[in-house]
Enzyme design. Structure first.
Site, short mmCIF file in Angstrom:
data_model
loop_
_atom_site.label_atom_id
_atom_site.label_comp_id
_atom_site.label_asym_id
_atom_site.label_seq_id
_atom_site.Cartn_x
_atom_site.Cartn_y
_atom_site.Cartn_z
N LYS A 43 62.75 153.39 -9.63
CA LYS A 43 61.99 152.27 -9.05
C LYS A 43 61.64 152.56 -7.59
O LYS A 43 60.50 152.34 -7.16
CB LYS A 43 62.83 151.00 -9.13
CG LYS A 43 62.32 149.85 -8.31
CD LYS A 43 63.15 148.60 -8.52
CE LYS A 43 64.17 148.33 -7.45
NZ LYS A 43 63.64 147.89 -6.16
N ASN A 44 62.65 153.02 -6.82
CA ASN A 44 62.44 153.16 -5.38
C ASN A 44 61.59 154.37 -5.00
O ASN A 44 61.27 154.57 -3.83
CB ASN A 44 63.78 153.18 -4.64
CG ASN A 44 64.47 151.84 -4.74
OD1 ASN A 44 63.82 150.81 -4.90
ND2 ASN A 44 65.80 151.85 -4.68
N CYS A 138 65.85 137.59 2.65
CA CYS A 138 66.02 138.26 1.36
C CYS A 138 67.44 138.00 0.90
O CYS A 138 68.34 137.83 1.72
CB CYS A 138 65.74 139.74 1.56
SG CYS A 138 66.51 140.79 0.38
N ARG A 143 65.76 141.72 6.47
CA ARG A 143 64.85 142.85 6.28
C ARG A 143 64.12 143.08 7.60
O ARG A 143 63.02 142.56 7.80
CB ARG A 143 63.85 142.55 5.16
CG ARG A 143 64.48 142.45 3.79
CD ARG A 143 64.65 143.81 3.14
NE ARG A 143 65.42 143.72 1.91
CZ ARG A 143 65.60 144.73 1.08
NH1 ARG A 143 65.09 145.91 1.32
NH2 ARG A 143 66.30 144.58 -0.01
N ASP A 329 73.20 150.47 -3.34
CA ASP A 329 72.71 149.95 -4.63
C ASP A 329 73.70 150.15 -5.77
O ASP A 329 73.45 149.68 -6.89
CB ASP A 329 71.38 150.63 -5.00
CG ASP A 329 70.21 150.02 -4.25
OD1 ASP A 329 70.39 148.97 -3.63
OD2 ASP A 329 69.11 150.60 -4.29
N ARG A 421 63.63 143.17 -12.50
CA ARG A 421 62.89 143.84 -11.42
C ARG A 421 63.27 145.31 -11.33
O ARG A 421 62.49 146.11 -10.83
CB ARG A 421 63.19 143.16 -10.08
CG ARG A 421 62.59 141.78 -9.97
CD ARG A 421 62.80 141.21 -8.61
NE ARG A 421 62.47 142.21 -7.61
CZ ARG A 421 62.80 142.15 -6.34
NH1 ARG A 421 63.49 141.14 -5.90
NH2 ARG A 421 62.44 143.10 -5.51
C1 UD1 Z 1 67.72 149.92 1.45
C2 UD1 Z 1 68.71 151.05 1.24
C3 UD1 Z 1 68.26 151.83 0.03
C4 UD1 Z 1 68.17 150.86 -1.15
C5 UD1 Z 1 67.26 149.67 -0.85
C6 UD1 Z 1 67.28 148.61 -1.94
C7 UD1 Z 1 69.83 152.54 2.80
C8 UD1 Z 1 69.77 153.24 4.10
N1 UD1 Z 1 68.74 151.86 2.44
O1 UD1 Z 1 66.45 150.46 1.69
O2 UD1 Z 1 69.20 152.84 -0.25
O3 UD1 Z 1 67.70 151.53 -2.27
O4 UD1 Z 1 67.72 149.06 0.34
O5 UD1 Z 1 68.50 147.99 -2.04
O6 UD1 Z 1 70.82 152.60 2.10
N2 UD1 Z 1 66.61 148.17 9.51
C9 UD1 Z 1 66.36 147.82 10.81
N3 UD1 Z 1 65.09 147.92 11.29
C10 UD1 Z 1 64.04 148.39 10.52
C11 UD1 Z 1 64.31 148.74 9.19
C12 UD1 Z 1 65.59 148.63 8.71
O7 UD1 Z 1 67.28 147.40 11.52
O8 UD1 Z 1 62.91 148.46 11.01
C13 UD1 Z 1 67.97 148.05 8.97
C14 UD1 Z 1 68.05 147.11 7.76
O9 UD1 Z 1 68.19 145.76 8.13
C15 UD1 Z 1 69.27 147.65 7.04
C16 UD1 Z 1 69.21 149.16 7.33
O10 UD1 Z 1 68.38 149.31 8.47
O11 UD1 Z 1 70.46 147.15 7.57
C17 UD1 Z 1 68.64 149.98 6.20
O12 UD1 Z 1 67.39 149.39 5.84
P1 UD1 Z 1 66.30 150.18 5.01
O13 UD1 Z 1 66.84 151.50 4.59
O14 UD1 Z 1 65.04 150.16 5.73
O15 UD1 Z 1 66.16 149.23 3.77
P2 UD1 Z 1 65.39 149.58 2.46
O16 UD1 Z 1 64.23 150.45 2.70
O17 UD1 Z 1 65.19 148.29 1.79
#
Ligand code: UD1
Length: 441
Positions: A43-44, A138, A143, A329, A421
């Site tokens: 999915k990702n 979320c 997010r 995950d 999902r």
């Molecule tokens: C994250 C997970 C990913 C998982 C997905 C769905 C990690 C590093 N990421 O990806 O493995 O498949 O959720 O569950 O394990 N953050 C900031 N500022 C930003 C972007 C992110 O502070 O601009 C923080 C987020 O709040 C979070 C962390 O960084 O605490 C990781 O976020 P990110 O990897 O971007 O989230 P996803 O891409 O959703």
């Protein structure tokens, strides 16, 4: 069957007539699950790669696309923005973005996808202009998008906020830049990488995410003619090219989280499951912990087998971290397994602040879990009890399904719109290895 019509927008399950209905799973647990399950595409990886098609005008055929609601929603987003999107019903989708001219993402659909902000980079690369709804709250935590925006700024973009909760990102001309991510972010790495492939000059991105799905996106972009090196390491070097091309086929990598979920089912039910067509390299940290929990793990080039062993052992500490660390995950599924161990384990969630949102439901099934600070203290119990439970998100939902498969008696899991999902026909997959499970309205 070819599906070229718009699909359900809500993320709810589709009934046979194409309408929405609230569904739940009825699971008669306590049976060891045995057999083989073929891994679906990730999915990702599928979602950002579908978005990346925006960068390459023309037709791309993506194979190994999972039939899950997030993928259908992404298809619908692209369609509403002017692309032609055609699912063949056999795991492939053809996306033609030749006529995609819209730069504003459709709010109603985009807000349903946690990963929806990830289309910003692709729109920027294509049009130099993107207008995307700010992500709301979320169910698993904040997010944040600060690093996405800072990364775009390093490529010469100007950021603004528009009425209606939209953020606008514009650049007269994207130019190469250098950006060091303060924290590892999968979403921000994908987004800034997509914007940089068509920027003029060289971009260096440091402290980037190394997840296999990030590598798959980079490989896809390179197959379109981009020049990205360093994927899978902490530093990406991107030499901007004038244009990307389409007219080719690409296969998505196997889903490591789905794989891990089905392997945990073998362990928690004392069964024996082989997941085929997967990649053990993607799951090393997780498999080490499953082995430490006393389970027999066998791997080959493209399969992983777990034979469930009793007793399930406590594993000390699990800390979720960016890849190659323990994946957030797979935290709920693994914690659920440990709730049946013969000792105490400690699970610390470092990626998302609300990812223990399913613990109350697990407690209702008899688990003994306390949250102390950001750590779950899991004291193993000898059995879980059947109960009606509600899935709060995708992975927590699959963890509750695992708990129900292990518990004696009949459980009901609702909140399937979340599970659907991320998992293609989860009840059919578990039934194929001997589970007594059915979906009812
Ligand atoms: C994250 C997970 C990913 C998982 C997905 C769905 C990690 C590093 N990421 O990806 O493995 O498949 O959720 O569950 O394990 N953050 C900031 N500022 C930003 C972007 C992110 O502070 O601009 C923080 C987020 O709040 C979070 C962390 O960084 O605490 C990781 O976020 P990110 O990897 O971007 O989230 P996803 O891409 O959703």
């Amino acid at each position: 069957m070819t599906i070229c019509e718009p699909v359900c927008e809500s993320g709810q399950s589709l009934n046979e007539n194409g309408g929405n209905e609230v569904t739940r799973l009825i699971i008669n647990g306590g049976k060891p699950l045995r057999g083989e399950i073929a891994a679906n595409g990730a999915k990702n990886a599928a979602l950002p790669i579908m978005a990346a098609c925006i960068l390459a005008p023309g037709k791309v055929k993506l194979n190994r696309i999972p039939d899950i609601s997030d993928v259908r929603i992404m298809g619908e987003i692209l369609r509403q923005m002017g692309a032609e999107v055609c699912f063949d019903g056999k795991g492939s989708v053809v996306i033609d973005t030749t006529n995609l001219s819209e730069t504003k993402a459709p709010y109603r659909l985009v807000k349903k996808l946690n990963a929806s902000f990830d289309i910003t980079g692709a729109l920027l690369g294509r049009h130099g202009d993107a207008s995307v709804p700010l992500p709301g709250g979320c169910v698993i935590g904040t997010r944040a998008i600060d690093m996405h925006l800072e990364g775009f700024k390093s490529l010469g973009c100007v950021i603004g906020q528009e009425p209606g909760g939209f953020v606008s990102v514009k650049a007269n001309k994207l130019s190469g830049g250098r950006y060091h991510f303060a924290k590892t972010s999968v979403g921000a790495t994908k987004n800034v990488m997509m914007a940089a492939v068509l920027a003029k000059g060289k971009t260096i991105l440091e402290n980037v995410a190394r997840e296999p799905e990030v590598v798959d996106l980079a490989d896809f972009l390179n197959a379109c003619g981009a020049n990205i090196t360093g994927q899978g390491t902490t530093k990406l070097e991107i030499h901007g090219v004038k244009e990307l091309h389409a007219d080719f086929e690409y296969s998505i990598i196997p889903d490591r989280i789905e794989t891990g979920t089905y392997l945990t089912a073998a362990a928690i039910t004392g069964g024996d499951i082989t997941v085929s067509g997967t990649n053990p390299e993607f799951l090393k940290t997780f498999l080490r912990k499953i082995g430490k929990a006393g389970q027999k793990v066998t791997t080959g080039n493209d399969f992983i087998r777990v034979e469930g062993m009793k007793p399930i052992l406590p594993v000390g500490a699990i800390i979720t971290e960016p890849h190659p660390g323990f994946p957030t995950d797979l935290q709920p599924q693994t914690l659920t397994l440990l709730s049946l161990s013969n000792g105490t384990s400690y699970v610390r969630e470092k990626i998302f602040d609300m990812r223990f949102n399913y613990i109350n439901e697990l407690r209702r099934m008899g688990a003994n879990v306390e949250i102390e600070g950001g750590t779950a203290v899991v004291r193993g119990v000898s059995r879980l009890l059947s109960a009606p439970v509600d899935a709060p998100d995708i992975r927590a939902g699959s963890a509750l399904v695992l708990a129900a498969l292990a518990a004696e008696g009949v459980s009901e899991v609702s909140g399937l719109c979340y599970i659907d999902r991320g998992y293609e026909k989860i009840e059919d997959r578990f039934a194929s290895v001997g589970a007594d499970i059915r979906r009812v309205p």
